[in-house]
Design a protein around this motif. Structure first.
Motif, PDB file in Angstrom:
ATOM      1  N   LEU A  33      12.070  85.286  93.676  1.00 33.86           N
ATOM      2  CA  LEU A  33      11.072  86.329  93.843  1.00 33.86           C
ATOM      3  C   LEU A  33      11.223  87.319  92.692  1.00 33.86           C
ATOM      4  O   LEU A  33      12.279  87.959  92.550  1.00 33.86           O
ATOM      5  N   PHE A  34      10.206  87.420  91.843  1.00 34.30           N
ATOM      6  CA  PHE A  34      10.234  88.390  90.763  1.00 34.30           C
ATOM      7  C   PHE A  34       9.685  89.713  91.288  1.00 34.30           C
ATOM      8  O   PHE A  34       8.608  89.758  91.897  1.00 34.30           O
ATOM      9  N   LEU A  35      10.436  90.795  91.049  1.00 35.30           N
ATOM     10  CA  LEU A  35      10.135  92.088  91.651  1.00 35.30           C
ATOM     11  C   LEU A  35       9.727  93.107  90.588  1.00 35.30           C
ATOM     12  O   LEU A  35      10.363  93.204  89.533  1.00 35.30           O
ATOM     13  N   ASP A  36       8.700  93.874  90.908  1.00 36.81           N
ATOM     14  CA  ASP A  36       8.266  94.977  90.057  1.00 36.81           C
ATOM     15  C   ASP A  36       8.998  96.234  90.515  1.00 36.81           C
ATOM     16  O   ASP A  36       8.724  96.758  91.591  1.00 36.81           O
ATOM     17  N   THR A  37       9.946  96.699  89.704  1.00 36.11           N
ATOM     18  CA  THR A  37      10.782  97.834  90.105  1.00 36.11           C
ATOM     19  C   THR A  37      10.286  99.148  89.518  1.00 36.11           C
ATOM     20  O   THR A  37      10.999 100.147  89.548  1.00 36.11           O
ATOM     21  N   GLY A  38       9.106  99.163  88.960  1.00 39.99           N
ATOM     22  CA  GLY A  38       8.569 100.401  88.399  1.00 39.99           C
ATOM     23  C   GLY A  38       8.517 101.500  89.435  1.00 39.99           C
ATOM     24  O   GLY A  38       8.051 101.303  90.552  1.00 39.99           O
ATOM     25  N   GLY A  39       9.030 102.664  89.072  1.00 40.81           N
ATOM     26  CA  GLY A  39       9.041 103.789  90.014  1.00 40.81           C
ATOM     27  C   GLY A  39      10.267 103.817  90.900  1.00 40.81           C
ATOM     28  O   GLY A  39      10.494 104.786  91.601  1.00 40.81           O
ATOM     29  N   ARG A  40      11.082 102.709  90.885  1.00 46.99           N
ATOM     30  CA  ARG A  40      12.309 102.700  91.707  1.00 46.99           C
ATOM     31  C   ARG A  40      13.474 103.102  90.803  1.00 46.99           C
ATOM     32  O   ARG A  40      14.236 102.268  90.320  1.00 46.99           O
ATOM     33  N   ALA A 129      22.172  84.498  98.341  1.00 51.30           N
ATOM     34  CA  ALA A 129      21.145  85.255  97.622  1.00 51.30           C
ATOM     35  C   ALA A 129      21.796  86.025  96.485  1.00 51.30           C
ATOM     36  O   ALA A 129      22.922  86.522  96.618  1.00 51.30           O
ATOM     37  N   THR A 130      21.076  86.110  95.377  1.00 45.31           N
ATOM     38  CA  THR A 130      21.555  86.873  94.230  1.00 45.31           C
ATOM     39  C   THR A 130      20.447  87.795  93.749  1.00 45.31           C
ATOM     40  O   THR A 130      19.333  87.341  93.449  1.00 45.31           O
ATOM     41  N   LEU A 131      20.745  89.102  93.694  1.00 50.63           N
ATOM     42  CA  LEU A 131      19.813  90.052  93.107  1.00 50.63           C
ATOM     43  C   LEU A 131      20.131  90.150  91.624  1.00 50.63           C
ATOM     44  O   LEU A 131      21.262  90.476  91.233  1.00 50.63           O
ATOM     45  N   VAL A 132      19.145  89.842  90.797  1.00 52.49           N
ATOM     46  CA  VAL A 132      19.316  89.865  89.347  1.00 52.49           C
ATOM     47  C   VAL A 132      18.635  91.113  88.802  1.00 52.49           C
ATOM     48  O   VAL A 132      17.406  91.258  88.914  1.00 52.49           O
ATOM     49  N   THR A 133      19.407  92.026  88.253  1.00 51.92           N
ATOM     50  CA  THR A 133      18.860  93.271  87.725  1.00 51.92           C
ATOM     51  C   THR A 133      18.610  93.148  86.224  1.00 51.92           C
ATOM     52  O   THR A 133      19.174  92.286  85.551  1.00 51.92           O
ATOM     53  N   GLY A 134      17.765  94.027  85.703  1.00 54.66           N
ATOM     54  CA  GLY A 134      17.541  94.063  84.256  1.00 54.66           C
ATOM     55  C   GLY A 134      16.888  92.818  83.703  1.00 54.66           C
ATOM     56  O   GLY A 134      17.165  92.418  82.561  1.00 54.66           O
ATOM     57  N   VAL A 135      15.995  92.190  84.480  1.00 54.43           N
ATOM     58  CA  VAL A 135      15.299  90.988  83.984  1.00 54.43           C
ATOM     59  C   VAL A 135      14.374  91.365  82.829  1.00 54.43           C
ATOM     60  O   VAL A 135      14.218  90.630  81.859  1.00 54.43           O
ATOM     61  N   GLY A 136      13.748  92.497  82.942  1.00 61.40           N
ATOM     62  CA  GLY A 136      12.865  93.043  81.914  1.00 61.40           C
ATOM     63  C   GLY A 136      12.630  94.492  82.253  1.00 61.40           C
ATOM     64  O   GLY A 136      13.236  95.046  83.181  1.00 61.40           O
ATOM     65  N   GLU A 137      11.762  95.153  81.510  1.00 59.49           N
ATOM     66  CA  GLU A 137      11.469  96.543  81.809  1.00 59.49           C
ATOM     67  C   GLU A 137      10.796  96.640  83.177  1.00 59.49           C
ATOM     68  O   GLU A 137       9.764  96.014  83.420  1.00 59.49           O
ATOM     69  N   HIS A 138      11.419  97.365  84.072  1.00 60.54           N
ATOM     70  CA  HIS A 138      10.920  97.529  85.450  1.00 60.54           C
ATOM     71  C   HIS A 138      10.779  96.176  86.147  1.00 60.54           C
ATOM     72  O   HIS A 138       9.821  95.963  86.894  1.00 60.54           O
ATOM     73  N   GLN A 139      11.716  95.266  85.936  1.00 58.09           N
ATOM     74  CA  GLN A 139      11.636  93.954  86.585  1.00 58.09           C
ATOM     75  C   GLN A 139      13.026  93.501  87.015  1.00 58.09           C
ATOM     76  O   GLN A 139      14.007  93.628  86.281  1.00 58.09           O
ATOM     77  N   ALA A 140      13.086  92.987  88.244  1.00 56.35           N
ATOM     78  CA  ALA A 140      14.299  92.369  88.790  1.00 56.35           C
ATOM     79  C   ALA A 140      13.882  91.061  89.452  1.00 56.35           C
ATOM     80  O   ALA A 140      12.702  90.702  89.461  1.00 56.35           O
ATOM     81  N   ARG A 386      -0.348  89.796  98.416  1.00 61.35           N
ATOM     82  CA  ARG A 386       0.894  90.129  97.718  1.00 61.35           C
ATOM     83  C   ARG A 386       1.907  90.760  98.674  1.00 61.35           C
ATOM     84  O   ARG A 386       1.559  91.625  99.480  1.00 61.35           O
ATOM     85  N   LEU A 387       3.151  90.337  98.577  1.00 55.90           N
ATOM     86  CA  LEU A 387       4.236  90.841  99.418  1.00 55.90           C
ATOM     87  C   LEU A 387       5.006  91.926  98.675  1.00 55.90           C
ATOM     88  O   LEU A 387       4.871  92.102  97.460  1.00 55.90           O
ATOM     89  N   SER A 388       5.852  92.619  99.436  1.00 52.07           N
ATOM     90  CA  SER A 388       6.824  93.526  98.821  1.00 52.07           C
ATOM     91  C   SER A 388       8.143  93.373  99.560  1.00 52.07           C
ATOM     92  O   SER A 388       8.181  92.991 100.741  1.00 52.07           O
ATOM     93  N   ILE A 389       9.224  93.644  98.869  1.00 49.65           N
ATOM     94  CA  ILE A 389      10.554  93.578  99.477  1.00 49.65           C
ATOM     95  C   ILE A 389      11.414  94.671  98.855  1.00 49.65           C
ATOM     96  O   ILE A 389      11.337  94.909  97.640  1.00 49.65           O
ATOM     97  N   PHE A 390      12.151  95.379  99.678  1.00 46.84           N
ATOM     98  CA  PHE A 390      12.964  96.517  99.252  1.00 46.84           C
ATOM     99  C   PHE A 390      12.096  97.584  98.578  1.00 46.84           C
ATOM    100  O   PHE A 390      12.550  98.296  97.683  1.00 46.84           O
ATOM    101  N   GLY A 391      10.821  97.676  98.994  1.00 42.23           N
ATOM    102  CA  GLY A 391       9.917  98.651  98.415  1.00 42.23           C
ATOM    103  C   GLY A 391       9.338  98.250  97.080  1.00 42.23           C
ATOM    104  O   GLY A 391       8.592  99.023  96.469  1.00 42.23           O
ATOM    105  N   VAL A 394       6.278  92.044  95.058  1.00 43.61           N
ATOM    106  CA  VAL A 394       6.702  90.723  94.577  1.00 43.61           C
ATOM    107  C   VAL A 394       5.607  90.216  93.645  1.00 43.61           C
ATOM    108  O   VAL A 394       4.521  89.838  94.084  1.00 43.61           O
ATOM    109  N   SER A 395       5.868  90.214  92.348  1.00 46.40           N
ATOM    110  CA  SER A 395       4.840  89.850  91.370  1.00 46.40           C
ATOM    111  C   SER A 395       4.635  88.350  91.274  1.00 46.40           C
ATOM    112  O   SER A 395       3.540  87.895  90.923  1.00 46.40           O
TER     113      SER A 395
END
Length: 450
Positions: A33-40, A129-140, A386-391, A394-395
């Motif tokens: 799941l690719f996450l948009d972390t903008g604003g977090r 499960a593995t949370l991968v941080t810093g995938v890109g700008e505002h992306q996990a 579109r879903l969301s997870i942890f606020g 999910v892009s």
């Protein structure tokens, strides 16, 4: 209290996924799941990792199977059962890592491939499960892997639905909430009585089973399943896997199918047939038709309390050469013909056959040398919204699987929020030209959509 609770046994299809796990590649599936972390901006990575683990732990009671382990039973007590793990600790299943350089989707997919081929310990719940941080700008990214015995594709979507934002905590099954955990395991006596009652019940289902065996025979005859000519698509594979993806707008693929009286799955199969034909031609080989094994679920949907496997496979003959529209109509007619019988009925024959091979130690020998199918293609209809997870929105969702045996490349397909993503799964040594195949598949899909 313990006697009033149901006994949660594995199914015959679950047994098949367990029995066929031999060799170097475990029978595991998953998703990225690719996450948009903008604003977090709670941390330097844009996502508070500790809060993610805490939220995930709170949602686990809604998917009871994620806090259970599989237990084998003494002789006479029947198939293995799922029991609550009294020592469950979410920290043993979830980790947080920084994305390897240079970052981006391919780095995440490489990490996911390593996770998928690392066997999950049988002594605890069969997921990680593995949370991968810093995938890109505002992306996990969140990579989730679980053993196939825990859930098939449709059930895997139910797992996802139980973890995303808005999921009902504790939904899915009796005793799913935190207050009833862990539930006691049934006594040996009750397990034995239950096992014999199920065996007697299976005798009453014998007419239906015989009918299903008949459907399986018709299904195999309809595809004219014969030993395939040798090609480089069927070659010895090792323990490593590599992923590549193609994502296209779903509307174009749906319209292409509708124009020929076909489904989205028919269009995907036609595109894969054309891409494989061209790939083999680039290798100096010629193959005009392919036998593709397509998993078929017996249920349209499940809840988080009804996981496991209830699926079969349909062998589909797919042409790779010639006019695309004609090939698509051929595939559509083949899938319609297969579904008119009992979709996936071949499992009634193949399941017991594979379990016998596994018990005699011959399964790995068989799958390493089989020439019945060229590849596997699994296709799932994912969430339309579109879903969301942890606020975090999910892009994109990338489906994961790992074929075993001598199948050098296979495909996992998932629709999500107006897009269709196809994951190509390959042994990088047996299929070093995976990027070329990805490009060919993208071209075939574009031509069909046009």
């Amino acid at each position: 209290m313990g006697k009033s609770l149901p006994i949660d046994r594995v199914s015959a299809d679950d047994l098949m996924s367990m029995a066929t796990e031999r060799g170097t590649t475990p029978t595991q599936v998953g998703a990225v799941l690719f996450l948009d972390t903008g604003g977090r901006s709670r941390s330097a990575t844009g996502l508070d990792a500790a809060r993610v683990v805490e939220q995930l732990a709170r949602r686990l009671p809604g998917v009871p199977r994620l806090r259970q382990r599989l237990v084998s039973l003494p002789v006479g007590c029947g198939r293995p059962i799922w029991v609550d793990d009294p020592g469950f600790d979410v920290s043993r299943h979830v980790r947080v890592v920084a994305c390897p350089a240079p970052g981006g989707e391919q780095a995440v997919l490489a990490l996911a491939a390593a996770m998928l081929v690392t066997p999950l310990p049988r002594s605890r719940a069969l997921w990680a499960a593995t949370l991968v941080t810093g995938v890109g700008e505002h992306q996990a990214a969140l990579v989730i892997v679980f053993h196939h015995v825990l859930a098939d594709g449709v059930a895997g979507l139910a797992v996802l639905a139980g973890l995303v934002d808005g999921a009902r905590s504790g939904a899915g099954a009796p005793g799913a909430g935190g207050s009833g955990f862990p539930r006691p395991q049934a006594s040996v006596r009750r397990l034995a009585v239950d096992a014999w009652a199920r065996r007697l019940g299976s005798l009453r289902r014998m007419p239906a089973l015989l009918h299903r065996l008949g459907d399986a025979t018709v299904e195999l005859r309809s595809v004219r399943w014969t030993r395939l000519r040798p090609t480089s698509l069927n070659a010895p594979t090792g323990p490593r896997r590599r992923f590549a993806t193609v994502t296209v707008p779903l509307d174009g693929i749906r319209a292409a199918g509708r124009a020929q009286g076909a489904t989205v799955n028919d269009v995907v199969l036609t595109a894969i047939g054309g891409a494989l034909h061209r790939l083999l031609a680039s290798r100096g080989e010629r193959e005009d038709r392919f036998i593709i094994s397509v998993p078929f679920s017996e249920r349209a949907g499940v809840t988080a309390g009804e996981l496991g496997n209830r699926s079969g496979v349909i062998p589909i003959r797919v042409p790779g050469a010639g006019d695309q529209a004609r090939r698509l109509r051929f595939v559509a007619e083949g899938t319609r013909r297969a579904k008119r019988s009992s979709p996936g009925a071949t499992t009634a024959l193949l399941g017991p056959f594979f379990r016998v091979l596994a018990r005699t130690g011959l399964f790995q020998w068989f799958v390493d040398r089989q020439r019945l199918i060229h590849t596997f293609v699994s296709n799932l209809r994912g969430p339309e919204q579109r879903l969301s997870i942890f606020g975090c929105p999910v892009s994109a969702i990338v489906p994961l699987s790992a074929a075993t045996g001598n199948v050098t490349v296979s495909f996992a397909v998932l629709s999500y929020a107006g897009s269709l993503t196809i994951t190509l799964i390959a042994d990088p040594d047996a299929c070093p030209d995976l990027e070329a195949l990805r490009g060919l598949l993208a071209e075939e899909l574009a031509a069909l959509a046009a």
